[in-house]
Structure formats: structure tokens, C-alpha cells
Design a protein around this motif. Structure first.
Motif, short mmCIF file in Angstrom:
data_model
loop_
_atom_site.label_atom_id
_atom_site.label_comp_id
_atom_site.label_asym_id
_atom_site.label_seq_id
_atom_site.Cartn_x
_atom_site.Cartn_y
_atom_site.Cartn_z
N PRO A 32 0.81 -1.22 0.00
CA PRO A 32 0.00 0.00 0.00
C PRO A 32 0.84 1.27 0.00
N GLN A 33 0.29 2.28 -0.66
CA GLN A 33 0.95 3.59 -0.71
C GLN A 33 -0.08 4.64 -0.34
N MET A 34 0.30 5.57 0.55
CA MET A 34 -0.62 6.63 0.94
C MET A 34 -0.47 7.80 -0.02
N ASP A 35 -1.61 8.40 -0.40
CA ASP A 35 -1.47 9.68 -1.10
C ASP A 35 -1.33 10.77 -0.04
N GLU A 36 -1.10 12.00 -0.50
CA GLU A 36 -0.82 13.07 0.46
C GLU A 36 -2.01 13.32 1.38
N GLN A 37 -3.23 13.14 0.83
CA GLN A 37 -4.42 13.37 1.66
C GLN A 37 -4.49 12.34 2.80
N GLU A 38 -4.29 11.08 2.46
CA GLU A 38 -4.35 10.05 3.51
C GLU A 38 -3.22 10.26 4.53
N PHE A 39 -2.06 10.67 4.03
CA PHE A 39 -0.94 10.90 4.94
C PHE A 39 -1.29 12.03 5.92
N ASN A 40 -1.87 13.10 5.38
CA ASN A 40 -2.27 14.23 6.25
C ASN A 40 -3.33 13.82 7.25
N GLU A 41 -4.30 13.02 6.79
CA GLU A 41 -5.34 12.55 7.71
C GLU A 41 -4.73 11.69 8.82
N THR A 42 -3.71 10.94 8.45
CA THR A 42 -3.04 10.09 9.46
C THR A 42 -2.32 10.96 10.48
N LEU A 43 -1.61 11.98 9.99
CA LEU A 43 -0.91 12.90 10.91
C LEU A 43 -1.92 13.58 11.85
N ASN A 44 -3.01 14.08 11.26
CA ASN A 44 -4.02 14.78 12.07
C ASN A 44 -4.58 13.85 13.14
N ALA A 45 -4.91 12.63 12.70
CA ALA A 45 -5.53 11.67 13.64
C ALA A 45 -4.54 11.30 14.75
N LEU A 46 -3.28 11.14 14.38
CA LEU A 46 -2.26 10.79 15.39
C LEU A 46 -2.14 11.91 16.43
N PHE A 47 -1.94 13.14 15.94
CA PHE A 47 -1.65 14.22 16.90
C PHE A 47 -2.91 14.76 17.58
N ASN A 48 -4.05 14.25 17.16
CA ASN A 48 -5.29 14.54 17.89
C ASN A 48 -5.34 13.72 19.18
N VAL A 49 -4.62 12.62 19.18
CA VAL A 49 -4.66 11.69 20.32
C VAL A 49 -3.35 11.74 21.12
N VAL A 50 -2.24 11.83 20.40
CA VAL A 50 -0.92 11.78 21.05
C VAL A 50 -0.39 13.21 21.17
N ASP A 51 0.04 13.58 22.38
CA ASP A 51 0.48 14.96 22.60
C ASP A 51 1.90 15.19 22.09
N HIS A 52 2.75 14.17 22.25
CA HIS A 52 4.14 14.38 21.86
C HIS A 52 4.78 13.07 21.43
N VAL A 53 5.58 13.14 20.37
CA VAL A 53 6.32 11.98 19.87
C VAL A 53 7.80 12.34 19.90
N LYS A 54 8.60 11.45 20.46
CA LYS A 54 10.03 11.73 20.49
C LYS A 54 10.62 11.64 19.07
N ARG A 55 10.38 10.49 18.43
CA ARG A 55 10.90 10.32 17.06
C ARG A 55 9.77 9.95 16.11
N LEU A 56 9.55 10.80 15.14
CA LEU A 56 8.62 10.48 14.07
C LEU A 56 9.46 9.85 12.96
N GLN A 57 9.21 8.58 12.66
CA GLN A 57 10.07 7.85 11.74
C GLN A 57 9.34 7.61 10.42
N ILE A 58 9.99 7.98 9.33
CA ILE A 58 9.42 7.76 8.00
C ILE A 58 10.16 6.57 7.42
N THR A 59 9.41 5.51 7.19
CA THR A 59 10.03 4.28 6.76
C THR A 59 9.14 3.59 5.74
#
Ligand code: SF4
Ligand code: SF4
Length: 266
Positions: A32-59
Motif C-alpha cells: 500500500p501507498q498513501m497519497d498526500e491526503q491520507e498521509f495528512n489525515e493520518t498525521l491529524n488523527a495521530l496528533f489529535n490523540v498523542v500529545d508528543h512523539v520523540k521520534r517520528l520515523q518515516i520508513t
């Protein structure tokens, strides 16, 4: 809600076919490959729940296989106040495009590139390293070929085959896992947040049963952010996950696991 490692995979496509790929990319056609919209929705959903991430890893997969990696990387920095560092993992055997280098340079204070060199395209890898030096982008070069491989080479996590271990045995596997001991190596795809890459890959391939207890559905519109935080707290307390029975186990930095030459191709 603070988390050490969150992995986002813009694409699961890869230019290499490593026999011991920990998430079995080459072994299955579904990448699977995310388009930019899905990637943005994922970021939004993550940071809506998680206050802080030490390392955001792109892999991945290989992130450079995504045609718009530069946009995706730049989008991550809309949330730069929510994470300490962004690590980009690459096998470095594909040339870094100018637009990717430019974004990495723009955010270099928070960027670390991990170049894993499997010795498959060393001219490209060396050019990439030179470009990163010139752009003053911090990077680590990990030598994974010939003698004296980084980490003494790879471990074999196995195929997604059930071992039928006891609960106690799977709890032992889970508690010994390097990823777990780092506070989780959380992976998010399809809005699902899993403890590790094998859990998400095995379930998306229907090789491992998908159990609601093993992941958080960040895209679930019937659950509020506060409820999701509570669900994530509960998920962080589990003692094993279904995927552990389908894994040889990552023992990581201790010497229990046999090592293999990295990046051997199929
Ligand atoms: S470079 Fe190898 S280990 Fe990494 S994702 Fe591709 S196939 Fe898997
Ligand atoms: S399946 Fe279990 S043992 Fe394997 S990497 Fe994931 S958490 Fe670790």
C-alpha cells in the motif's frame, strides 16, 4: 500522552527484494501507498490523540519510491511542535531527488537520515552521502555489507506462520522484544496504530488475525479523542499481541538471536 517512536510508511513499495525483510515486503504483492491526503489525515488523527512523539520515523518499504515524498516530509513539519526529531530511513540505493534534499535541508535541525547500505548500488549510496553532506543534513551511514556489518547483520523474524506458543511464551517474546522495550515501535497504516510493523503488515495481508485488542483505530469517527487516549493507554499495558505468535521475536541488542548477512536478495 507521550510516545517514543511512531513509524509512518508513505509507501510499502521497495526497489530491493531482501530475503529477510522484517515486514516481508517482497514476499507479497500488496504494497500500500498513501497519497498526500491520507498521509495528512493520518498525521491529524495521530496528533489529535498523542500529545508528543520523540521520534517520528518515516520508513517503508523504501520512502524514496513515493513520488511526492518531499510534500509528505514537509507536511510532517506542520506538527514540528509535537515531535522532537524526524528520522528518515532509506536503503539509499535510489538517488535522493533535489526536492527531497531541499525539504530535508529546510528542516535539518530536526532531521536525521538513516542510510542503510546493503552494498547493492554503492555508487548511488556514495553520491547520496555526498549530497547529504553538502546540504548539511545530519545522517547516519549504516554499513550492511561485507565484513563487520552494523549490528552484526540482521536477525530472522520469520514468515507469518503461527508458532502456537503458550500465552506465557508469547508474553516472554513480547517482553524481550527490542521494539517493546523502546516503548513500542508504533506503526500506523489505514488509520490503525499497532505496536510494531509486523503486526500491521501481517494483519493487512490477512496472515495474522486482526484483533481489536491489538491496535487503536485512529480513524474511528464514533470514538472521541479522549476515548482514544484511554484506549491507547490500555493498549500500552498489554503483555503480548497476537502477532507475537507469528514472529520469531526481535531480541535486538542482546546476543540471543542468530545474525545473518543483511540485504541478501531473493
Ligand atoms: S530495503 Fe529490503 S528490508 Fe528494506 S523494505 Fe526494502 S525489501 Fe524490506
Ligand atoms: S510481533 Fe511481537 S515480538 Fe515480533 S516485533 Fe512485534 S511485538 Fe516484537
Amino acid at each position: 500522552m507521550r510516545i517514543n517512536n511512531v513509524n509512518l510508511t508513505p509507501t510499502m513499495r521497495c526497489n530491493l527484494k531482501c530475503k529477510l525483510c522484517g515486514v516481508l515486503v517482497p514476499q507479497y504483492d500488496y504494497r500500500p501507498q498513501m497519497d498526500e491526503q491520507e498521509f495528512n489525515e493520518t498525521l491529524n488523527a495521530l496528533f489529535n490523540v498523542v500529545d508528543h512523539v520523540k521520534r517520528l520515523q518515516i520508513t517503508g518499504g523504501e520512502p524514496l519510491m513515493h513520488p511526492n515524498l518531499h510534500i509528505i516530509l514537509d507536511d510532517c513539519f506542520k506538527y514540528s511542535y509535537k515531535f522532537d526529531e524526524l528520522w528518515l530511513f532509506s536503503n539509499c540505493s535510489i538517488p535522493f531527488r533535489d526536492n527531497v534534499l531541499s525539504v530535508l535541508k529546510k528542516h535539518k535541525e530536526k532531521v536525521m537520515v538513516h542510510c542503510s547500505d546493503y552494498g547493492k548500488n554503492m555508487d548511488v549510496s556514495q553520491t547520496n552521502n555526498k549530497l547529504l553532506v553538502e546540504a548539511e543534513v545530519p545522517f547516519k551511514y549504516l554499513k550492511y555489507y561485507g565484513e563487520n556489518q552494523y549490528f552484526d547483520g540482521w536477525v530472522d523474524n520469520g514468515d507469518f506462520i503461527a508458532h502456537h506458543r503458550s500465552v506465557e511464551e508469547n508474553e516472554a517474546i513480547f517482553s524481550s522484544c527490542t521494539h517493546v522495550n523502546r516503548g513500542g515501535s508504533w506503526y500506523i497504516r489505514h488509520g490503525q496504530m499497532h505496536w510494531c510493523g509486523r503486526s500491521i503488515r501481517g494483519t493487512e495481508l490477512n496472515k495474522i488475525p486482526l484483533d481489536k485488542k491489538d491496535y487503536l483505530d485512529l480513524f474511528d469517527t464514533t470514538t472521541s479523542a479522549d476515548e482514544k487516549k484511554k484506549l491507547l493507554e490500555e493498549l500500552m499495558k498489554v503483555r503480548t499481541i497476537t502477532a507475537c505468535d507469528y514472529c520469531n521475536g526481535y531480541y535486538g541488542t542482546n546476543d540471543i538471536s542468530k545474525r545473518y548477512p543483511a540485504g541478501e536478495q531473493i
